[in-house]
Design an enzyme around this catalytic site. Structure first.
Site, PDB file in Angstrom:
ATOM      1  N   CYS A 115      -9.467  -3.200   3.529  1.00 52.60           N
ATOM      2  CA  CYS A 115      -8.436  -3.778   2.656  1.00 52.60           C
ATOM      3  C   CYS A 115      -9.046  -4.394   1.391  1.00 52.60           C
ATOM      4  CB  CYS A 115      -7.575  -4.771   3.419  1.00 52.60           C
ATOM      5  SG  CYS A 115      -5.984  -5.063   2.600  1.00 52.60           S
ATOM      6  N   HIS A 223      -6.009  -1.671   7.598  1.00 46.50           N
ATOM      7  CA  HIS A 223      -6.579  -2.646   8.528  1.00 46.50           C
ATOM      8  C   HIS A 223      -6.835  -1.980   9.881  1.00 46.50           C
ATOM      9  CE1 HIS A 223      -6.396  -6.617   6.474  1.00 46.50           C
ATOM     10  NE2 HIS A 223      -5.472  -6.016   5.732  1.00 46.50           N
ATOM     11  N   GLU A 225      -8.748  -2.828  12.270  1.00 43.07           N
ATOM     12  CA  GLU A 225      -8.919  -3.767  13.388  1.00 43.07           C
ATOM     13  C   GLU A 225      -7.628  -3.998  14.161  1.00 43.07           C
ATOM     14  OE1 GLU A 225      -7.403  -6.322  10.090  1.00 43.07           O
ATOM     15  OE2 GLU A 225      -8.851  -4.674  10.225  1.00 43.07           O
TER      16      GLU A 225
END
Length: 248
Positions: A115, A223, A225
């Site tokens: 990001c 993102h 994660e």
């Protein structure tokens, strides 16, 4: 991995509130947890650009660098005045992350950025950013799916990305078209010369870059994660990064 690699992660400033709290440095737990799950040792770095000697002592102990999401990059870092299109900035974070990335690039340490991370990497390498995609890219999709009480999920898949065949990112993700989440309003404008664009949104916005040499240097605009439990390719972003850092 025979040795757990130490991964540096710069923090972000949380301003103080008089009578309530002093200024703080913070970082989201999900980033730390994903690194820990793949065997890495996260090292959270304070924002002390006024103390380069201490920062260098930290940098010298790192095996890799992970750059996370966060507030906007100060446009003065890429030669533009800050306009009303740009949101909150954190000059200390910019300074520390640029120094951290320069260290990693000079030492050929593995780098993974997400990001805001792809944006500050591009700026560090000499590129520029759109201060606001929706205002500066006429045909842009909606990219700013920030969580709200009505739509709280950071896992929401906003659009597909197309990944360049034969790229490092393509090998990691294992597919040419991948659905991703999207929580940003800035993006790469002019790509830095040392980076290669390897993933794109349907509107042409650059969603992934990597280095042009053998260094593990991978950055994505989404993102990952938040998607490791549902997409094996997102998990491989972290495992391949940790493996590269362990071998560094």
């Amino acid at each position: 991995m025979s040795r757990r690699p130490v991964i540096g992660i710069a923090t972000q400033t949380l301003p103080g509130k008089p009578g309530e709290r002093q200024p703080c440095w913070l970082m989201g737990r999900s980033y730390i947890e994903e690194l820990r799950k793949v065997g890495a040792v996260p090292w959270v770095i304070p924002l002390i650009p006024h103390d380069p000697d201490t920062l260098q002592e930290i940098f010298d102990r790192l095996d890799g660098v992970f750059i996370t999401g966060g507030v906007d990059v100060d446009p003065t870092r890429y030669g533009e005045p800050k306009t009303e299109l740009c949101g909150t900035i954190d000059p200390d974070r910019d300074a520390v992350e640029i120094a951290l990335l320069q260290h990693a690039l000079n030492r050929q340490l593995p780098v993974l950025a997400v990001c805001r991370g792809i944006q500050i990497l591009n700026v560090t390498c000499g590129g520029t950013l759109y201060q606001d995609v929706s205002a500066q890219v006429p045909a842009a999709l909606k990219h700013d799916f920030f969580p709200t009480p009505e739509q709280p999920s950071r896992k929401y898949l906003a659009h597909d990305i197309t990944v360049k065949a034969g790229s490092r990112l393509g090998h990691i993700l294992g597919d040419g078209v991948v659905p991703v989440n999207s929580m940003h309003h800035q993006a790469i404008k002019d790509l830095a010369p040392r980076l290669a664009a390897t993933a794109f949104a349907p509107d042409g916005i650059i969603e992934g870059v990597e280095g042009r040499d053998d260094q593990y240097l991978v950055a994505v605009q989404w993102h990952p994660e938040e998607l490791t439990e549902t997409q094996p390719g997102m998990k491989r972003l972290f495992t391949t990064f940790a493996n590269a850092a362990s071998a560094a």
